[in-house]
Design a protein around this motif. Structure first.
Motif, short mmCIF file in Angstrom:
data_model
loop_
_atom_site.label_atom_id
_atom_site.label_comp_id
_atom_site.label_asym_id
_atom_site.label_seq_id
_atom_site.Cartn_x
_atom_site.Cartn_y
_atom_site.Cartn_z
N ALA A 1 -85.34 -24.47 9.14
CA ALA A 1 -85.30 -25.72 9.88
C ALA A 1 -84.70 -25.54 11.26
O ALA A 1 -85.13 -26.15 12.23
N GLN B 1 -91.70 -31.41 8.81
CA GLN B 1 -90.62 -32.13 8.15
C GLN B 1 -90.98 -33.60 7.90
O GLN B 1 -90.27 -34.52 8.26
N GLU C 1 -92.71 -27.56 6.29
CA GLU C 1 -91.86 -28.51 5.57
C GLU C 1 -92.60 -29.82 5.30
O GLU C 1 -92.14 -30.91 5.63
#
Length: 862
Positions: free
Chosen positions: A3, A314, A338
């Motif tokens: 991340a 994400q 993600e």
């Protein structure tokens, strides 16, 4: 780790851009000095008055003298025709103090830049709203606070207004802004705008507005019900870091003729991505990352023919990646990691992506399935492809990537041998992460170019003597900062070649087959912050040369065959984590350990340590005080690597990485310690895990143990402790693990919902102990011995007329909710365990991951 990499390119953008900006600035200020115009006396005196009110620590205004023409003063520009001051460039000058109203006398001033100074949280001067000639006003990051003055709305000629990064600014409304009829660039980033619900309608009325930045402004609605928003000239819209928590409105499709950049990341947006977003035909930068968007990626993504950077990472997107993505011929940056995207990614997805430089696909259940002879059309700089299926064979297409700087390919199912070309195929590589695969390789084949700073090959099948790798001549010019070769098949002795590795910050050789002493030459690693030699056959003394490594913050030498804990350990005053468990240490725990006030983990369990527990533990302030500096200390290492440590906080082994920052642990279990538990241990009010079990400790449990309010786990079992359980233990409301079994404790177990929630096995082996949850009831004499007003629900109830007089309604409501927990031990235990796990999850997720992600991400869209 993945991340944090997902936003690294923003930082690199600044690294590229700022030197150019400063060079242009230098040229600009040099050019102004050749003006032949004389300064107006009125303007000179106004500037001298301004200087007297300012604090000038760096003496940037030293040229402002009454004996010189103000048009040749530093940071002052005059109009060449009339000799009046037209521009003040006072940015990044370390100025403070008071901004004088004498600025009003500069009647021709059109450019005022006070950014990057520190005005000590004073309000923005209202008189700035009377400087009607201003076309450019920049107060970025100058530490102004309070209400943004409505008077700024009088600046009808203003084209550029930036108030960003003054974090304590706010508005009561925005209606006053209607007077800014000429504004083209408006940046209110980090100002609190939540009081203005009609912000969108107000902003859309500026006819010339080209760039609008309202990021982290506590806005809560994009007004999805609006069918049309009149942003006819808007080229840049940056709204990231707000709290919209709804779907992306369809009115964005109205911006298709003008919008070039759209930043909506970290906004709690949900629902599907509307296909209309991909009809913004002129769009060059789109960031929808870090939201809760779901559904499929529309195939209309292929319409973004001018797109250069695309962030969809994400989120909760599912389905396959459409092949139309391969039509984006100008795409340079693609982030889709993600998510819940599935299916195969093949050559067709990259068909026309010849300009792609930055690819982030990590942590998605994708299968990267390309032919063995595939030669990509792109040359990547950054490849983040961890936790997607790439193997079993080593990806041969990498050999064509001659510009690659960062390769993140951990947990990718690669189970073949590393090819010979891999270690010498690019001279630009700085970061290699191949961890958690099944790659075979003889370490003597590894060649590191001088550019490599991070090599993470942990959890693979690398083999061979470690000394052949460390001492080979071809790696002596290395600049390696991180070496993680843990959990492999490395063998042999630690070499004496550490003088060639002095750039190392993190070194982890744990869980190999090393049989060696720790060489004295390791003291040459002066930059070392973490050292992992755990789970090998390291033997002998810890050399005193390691005290030269004064930057050490983590030492893990557990599961070895060492001798004594050295007295000089107290000189490592930056140490946060000391893990020496299961390493055959003998002798005493040195008192000098208390000199390390920064310690958050002391794990000396399962050794042969004797003597008493040091009574100076209260000096370890990181466990006694709430110390926020611990986090900054730990994160001061290498941004691309996070060390992991195995700890046993609640009776089971767990791996800690980023969440290690939250741990406060003392584990001295399974030793030969004697004496009493020091009463001073109660001063460690931040301690969360305490294990002193399986020793020969005597005496009483400290009476004030209940003041350690953060305790989640206490294990004092299998000692020779006597006396009563302190009533203050009832105050330990976070306690989810307790074991006092097999001691000589007596009296009644204090009454509280917490202490009675544990199984009777946690108290067994104390013959004189009685009361719930033990089957042995207390006699009247035993009950009277343990009466205390602290934490004893039943005694208080018997002796307080106040409680007897409580209303029947309250009692009924209370027992309806809590009765099941009080009388059903299994439910009680499950409840507190559930509450404990929820607490951990919220604390770790909220405090660490999101905090780290957003800080790096904002750079590109400033």
């Amino acid at each position: 780790m993945a991340a944090s990499f997902a936003t690294l390119h923003h930082v690199l953008f600044l690294v590229w851009f700022l030197p150019i900006a400063f060079s242009l600035s230098f040229f600009f200020f040099k050019a102004e000095s050749i003006s032949n115009v004389s300064c107006n006396e009125k303007d000179k005196q106004a500037l001298l008055t301004l200087k007297r009110g300012l604090t000038d620590q760096e003496h940037v205004l030293s040229s402002w003298s009454d004996h010189k023409d103000c048009c040749i003063w530093d940071r002052v520009i005059c109009d060449n025709k009339i000799g009046r001051v037209s521009e003040l460039h006072l940015n990044n000058s370390m100025l403070g103090g008071e901004i004088s109203g004498s600025l009003l006398q500069l009647e021709h001033l059109n450019y005022l830049d006070l950014s990057g100074n520190d005005f000590n949280c004073t309000p923005i001067p209202t008189f700035l709203g009377s400087m009607f000639s201003l076309t450019h006003l920049d107060l970025y990051g100058a530490n102004f606070c309070g209400l943004i003055p409505h008077q700024l709305g009088n600046l009808s000629s203003l084209r550029y207004l930036s108030l960003r990064y003054n974090s304590n600014l706010y508005v009561d409304n925005l209606r006053w802004m209607s007077g800014l009829s000429a504004v083209q660039h408006l940046n209110l980033g980090y100002a609190d705008l939540h009081r203005e619900v009609d912000w969108l309608q107000i902003m859309s009325k500026f006819p010339s507005l080209s760039e609008l930045y309202l990021y982290n402004c506590q806005l809560d609605s994009l007004n999805p019900s609006l069918g049309f928003v009149n942003f006819t000239s808007l080229r840049v819209l940056s709204l990231f870091g707000n709290h919209f928590n709804h779907e992306i409105p369809n009115w964005f499709s109205n911006l298709s003729t003008s919008l070039l950049e759209l930043y909506l990341f970290n906004n709690s947006l949900k629902g599907n991505i509307p296909p209309s977003i991909f009809n913004l035909e002129k769009l060059e930068h789109l960031d929808l990352g870090i939201n809760s968007l779901n559904g499929h990626i529309p195939s209309s993504i292929g319409n973004l023919s001018r797109i250069k950077t695309l962030f969809l990472d994400q989120n909760q997107l599912n389905g396959t990646i459409p092949k139309s993505l391969g039509l984006l011929s100008k795409l340079e940056t693609l982030y889709v990691g993600e998510n819940y995207l599935t299916g195969t990614v093949d050559e067709g997805h990259f068909r026309k992506l010849s300009k792609l430089k930055d690819l982030y696909m990590s942590e998605a259940p994708l299968f990267f399935n390309v032919k063995s002879n595939w030669v990509p059309p792109f040359q990547l700089y950054y490849a983040y492809m961890s936790s997607i299926k790439i193997g079993p064979t080593f990806p041969s297409w990498l050999q064509s990537q001659r510009s690659l700087s960062i390769l993140e390919m951990s947990m990718s199912g690669i189970s073949s041998k590393a090819p010979g070309w891999f270690w010498n195929w690019t001279s630009n590589i700085t970061y290699i992460n191949l961890s958690n695969n099944h790659i075979e390789c003889d370490v003597s084949d590894i060649f590191l170019s001088s550019t490599v700073k991070v090599l993470n090959i942990a959890n693979n099948s690398f083999y061979g003597p470690i000394s052949t790798f460390l001492c080979q001549k071809k790696t002596r010019k290395n600049k390696l900062e991180v070496l993680d070769a843990s959990n492999n098949l490395l063998s042999g002795e630690l070499s004496h070649c550490w003088k060639y590795w002095q750039s190392l910050i993190h070194l982890n050789l744990g869980s190999n087959n090393l049989v060696s002493r720790i060489p004295y030459s390791m003291g040459a690693l002066l930059n070392l912050q973490s050292l992992g030699l755990q789970n090998n056959s390291i033997y002998g003394d810890i050399p005193s040369s390691l005290k030269k490594c004064s930057n050490l913050r983590l030492i893990d030498m557990g599961d070895n065959h060492l001798s004594i804990i050295p007295l000089w350990i107290g000189e490592l005053t930056n140490l946060l984590v000391l893990r020496l468990r299961s390493s055959e240490f003998k002798g005493n725990i040195p008192q000098q350990i208390c000199q390390i006030s920064s310690l958050i983990v002391i794990d000396l369990a399962n050794n042969n340590l004797s003597g008493s527990i040091p009574n100076c533990l209260k000096n370890i302030s990181a466990m006694a005080l709430h110390d926020s500096n611990v986090i900054s200390l730990y994160l001061d290492g290498h941004a691309s690597y996070v060390e992991s440590v195995q700890l046993v906080p609640k009776g089971r082994e767990m791996e800690y990485k980023e969440n290690l920052l939250l741990v406060r642990l003392i584990d001295l279990s399974s030793n030969n310690l004697s004496g009493s538990i020091p009463t001073e241990i109660s001063d460690l009010s931040e301690l969360r895990f305490l294990n002193l079990s399986r020793n020969h400790l005597m005496g009483k449990i400290p009476e004030k143990i209940g003041s350690m309010k953060e305790l989640e786990s206490v294990d004092l079992s299998r000692n020779h402790l006597s006396g009563e359980i302190p009533p203050s233990m009832s105050n330990l409301t976070f306690l989810s693990v307790l074991d006092l079994s097999y001691n000589n404790l007596s009296g009644r177990i204090p009454s509280s919902t917490q202490l009675q929630s544990f199984d009777a096995l946690r108290y067994i082996g104390n013959p004189q102990l009685c009361g719930d949850p033990l089957p042995k009831s207390c006699t009247i004499e035993e009950q009277s011995l343990n009466k205390s007003p602290i934490g004893s629900v039943e005694d208080d109830f018997e002796n307080s007329s106040f409680y007897i007089g409580m209303g029947v309604g309250f009692a009924t409501g209370f027992w309806a909710i809590c009765g099941a927990l009080f009388f059903n031990r299994t439910w009680r235990h499950a409840y507190f365990r559930f509450a404990d796990e929820i607490k951990d999850w919220i604390y770790v997720t909220t405090m660490i991951k999101m905090n780290l992600l957003e800080k790096l991400r904002v750079c590109l869209s400033k």
